[in-house]
Write an enzyme that holds these catalytic residues in place. Structure first.
Site, PDB file in Angstrom:
ATOM      1  N   GLN A 125       0.847  -1.203   0.000  1.00  0.00           N
ATOM      2  CA  GLN A 125       0.000   0.000   0.000  1.00  0.00           C
ATOM      3  C   GLN A 125       0.875   1.243   0.000  1.00  0.00           C
ATOM      4  OE1 GLN A 125      -3.444  -0.296   2.991  1.00  0.00           O
ATOM      5  NE2 GLN A 125      -2.174  -2.026   3.548  1.00  0.00           N
TER       6      GLN A 125
ATOM      7  N   HIS B 138      -1.791   1.466  -3.934  1.00  0.00           N
ATOM      8  CA  HIS B 138      -2.219   2.860  -3.777  1.00  0.00           C
ATOM      9  C   HIS B 138      -1.396   3.813  -4.634  1.00  0.00           C
ATOM     10  CE1 HIS B 138      -4.224   1.785   0.351  1.00  0.00           C
ATOM     11  NE2 HIS B 138      -4.915   1.378  -0.695  1.00  0.00           N
TER      12      HIS B 138
ATOM     13  N   ALA C  87       9.156  -4.341  11.466  1.00  0.00           N
ATOM     14  CA  ALA C  87       9.623  -4.813  10.155  1.00  0.00           C
ATOM     15  C   ALA C  87      11.139  -4.954  10.118  1.00  0.00           C
ATOM     16  CB  ALA C  87       9.148  -3.836   9.073  1.00  0.00           C
TER      17      ALA C  87
HETATM   18  P1  OAD Z   1      -1.361   2.994   9.070  1.00  0.00           P
HETATM   19  O1  OAD Z   1      -0.641   4.222   9.508  1.00  0.00           O
HETATM   20  O2  OAD Z   1      -2.837   2.986   9.109  1.00  0.00           O
HETATM   21  O3  OAD Z   1      -0.862   1.772   9.965  1.00  0.00           O
HETATM   22  C1  OAD Z   1       0.497   1.561  10.208  1.00  0.00           C
HETATM   23  C2  OAD Z   1       0.641   0.244  10.950  1.00  0.00           C
HETATM   24  O4  OAD Z   1       2.036  -0.027  11.055  1.00  0.00           O
HETATM   25  C3  OAD Z   1       0.071   0.231  12.368  1.00  0.00           C
HETATM   26  O5  OAD Z   1      -0.699  -0.941  12.553  1.00  0.00           O
HETATM   27  C4  OAD Z   1       1.326   0.228  13.266  1.00  0.00           C
HETATM   28  O6  OAD Z   1       1.120  -0.510  14.465  1.00  0.00           O
HETATM   29  C5  OAD Z   1       2.312  -0.477  12.373  1.00  0.00           C
HETATM   30  N1  OAD Z   1       3.718  -0.136  12.625  1.00  0.00           N
HETATM   31  C6  OAD Z   1       4.240   1.007  13.123  1.00  0.00           C
HETATM   32  N2  OAD Z   1       5.571   0.936  13.152  1.00  0.00           N
HETATM   33  C7  OAD Z   1       5.912  -0.288  12.664  1.00  0.00           C
HETATM   34  C8  OAD Z   1       7.153  -0.959  12.420  1.00  0.00           C
HETATM   35  N3  OAD Z   1       8.311  -0.361  12.700  1.00  0.00           N
HETATM   36  N4  OAD Z   1       7.120  -2.204  11.895  1.00  0.00           N
HETATM   37  C9  OAD Z   1       5.937  -2.796  11.603  1.00  0.00           C
HETATM   38  N5  OAD Z   1       4.742  -2.217  11.809  1.00  0.00           N
HETATM   39  C10 OAD Z   1       4.728  -0.984  12.332  1.00  0.00           C
HETATM   40  O7  OAD Z   1      -0.787   2.623   7.621  1.00  0.00           O
HETATM   41  P2  OAD Z   1      -1.449   1.692   6.490  1.00  0.00           P
HETATM   42  O8  OAD Z   1      -2.132   0.521   7.085  1.00  0.00           O
HETATM   43  O9  OAD Z   1      -0.395   1.444   5.481  1.00  0.00           O
HETATM   44  O10 OAD Z   1      -3.788   5.264   1.843  1.00  0.00           O
HETATM   45  O11 OAD Z   1      -2.521   2.690   5.896  1.00  0.00           O
HETATM   46  C11 OAD Z   1      -3.294   2.270   4.831  1.00  0.00           C
HETATM   47  C12 OAD Z   1      -3.598   3.422   3.925  1.00  0.00           C
HETATM   48  O12 OAD Z   1      -4.181   4.504   4.656  1.00  0.00           O
HETATM   49  C13 OAD Z   1      -2.385   4.058   3.292  1.00  0.00           C
HETATM   50  O13 OAD Z   1      -1.924   3.358   2.151  1.00  0.00           O
HETATM   51  C14 OAD Z   1      -2.894   5.423   2.935  1.00  0.00           C
HETATM   52  C15 OAD Z   1      -3.639   5.763   4.206  1.00  0.00           C
HETATM   53  O14 OAD Z   1      -4.682   6.675   4.082  1.00  0.00           O
HETATM   54  C16 OAD Z   1      -3.778   6.120   0.835  1.00  0.00           C
HETATM   55  O15 OAD Z   1      -3.056   7.103   0.816  1.00  0.00           O
HETATM   56  C17 OAD Z   1      -4.723   5.759  -0.253  1.00  0.00           C
END
Ligand code: OAD
Length: 249
Positions: free
Chosen positions: A100, A118, A236
């Site tokens: 994403q 995305h 990660a």
């Molecule tokens: P989020 O910001 O919603 O979620 C990030 C996730 O990464 C959370 O569950 C954290 O717990 C986890 N996290 C944080 N640090 C981490 C690390 N070092 N290693 C592993 N995990 C970690 O991001 P996305 O799920 O990617 O869309 O968000 C989805 C979409 O929402 C994005 O692609 C974007 C946004 O609006 C668009 O722009 C269309």
């Protein structure tokens, strides 16, 4: 670092691995996630003002400035040990990355990305006629800086970032590839996503419906945690290198 035995066993057996990545994948490179409290972009900025076609129509310089800032930020950081571990894993198994993320950190670590669900920060295109834009991207003056979008050489329309905004469809081919990669994998890893944004968040369930084992790597619980077969509370850049190292033992 101890890798849970059942996860190592699944990874050892898997010839075809699909890795679904979200913003947490790039967090340890210094790219802000969206929803982490305090540090997440959506804690500081309003998506409705910045990440929709209406917002761009209303105030193109505000929206373009924000993406120009993110584009510059993404270019100034480097892949982390998690990105590099996935590239290493691809030497011994078929690793398909479905992300994403709109940065290119997987590619810069040496991976081929099957699907950018995305879109991509670097794939600017014309808002009016859709033609790709390959010209210079004006510098951002910071996260709140306004930048007038460059103009399309063909039609004079304003140039927009090549990301999927709220209310827009995912690129059809990328999504279809992502679905297929979840159906015919031996293992699906879900790394660093909050699992809140659909349809991407539905992909682990596509895998589960086909009986493909699913594993979540995330330091925090998410709505996906109870839908996957195993959860591993790690990051990660810590978990992925440990897992790939364990495969060699
Ligand atoms: P989020 O910001 O919603 O979620 C990030 C996730 O990464 C959370 O569950 C954290 O717990 C986890 N996290 C944080 N640090 C981490 C690390 N070092 N290693 C592993 N995990 C970690 O991001 P996305 O799920 O990617 O869309 O968000 C989805 C979409 O929402 C994005 O692609 C974007 C946004 O609006 C668009 O722009 C269309």
């Amino acid at each position: 670092m101890d890798v849970p035995e059942e996860i190592v066993a699944l990874a050892r057996r898997a010839r075809r691995v699909t890795v679904l990545t979200g913003a947490g994948m790039s967090a340890e490179s210094g790219v802000a996630t969206f929803r982490d409290a305090q540090t997440g972009l959506w804690a500081r900025f309003d998506p409705a003002q910045l990440a929709t076609a209406d917002a761009f129509r209303r105030d193109p310089a505000l929206v373009f400035g924000w993406y120009a800032w993110r584009y510059a930020q993404a270019r100034s950081v480097a892949p982390n040990a998690g990105h590099r571990a996935l590239a290493d894993w691809a030497r011994i198994a078929e690793v398909r990355i479905v992300t994403q993320n709109v940065d290119d950190l997987h590619e810069r670590a040496g991976s081929t990305v099957l699907a950018h669900l995305h879109g991509s920060l670097a794939a600017f295109r014309c808002f009016a006629c859709d033609r790709p834009y390959a010209g210079p991207v004006p510098d951002a003056a910071g996260a709140d800086g306004r930048v007038e979008p460059p103009r399309c050489a063909a039609c004079g329309g304003p140039v927009r970032p090549g990301v999927v905004w709220f209310g827009e469809a995912l690129p059809a081919r990328a999504f279809a590839d992502g679905v297929q990669a979840c159906r015919d994998a031996d293992l699906v890893l879900v790394v660093g996503t909050s699992g809140l944004v659909y349809p991407a968040a539905g992909l682990p369930e596509v895998a589960a419906a086909e009986g493909v084992p699913t594993v979540e790597l995330n330091p925090e619980p998410t709505p996906l945690s109870r839908k996957v077969d195993h959860t591993w509370r790690t990051t990660a850049a810590v978990g992925l290198p440990a897992l790939v190292a364990a495969l060699a033992r």
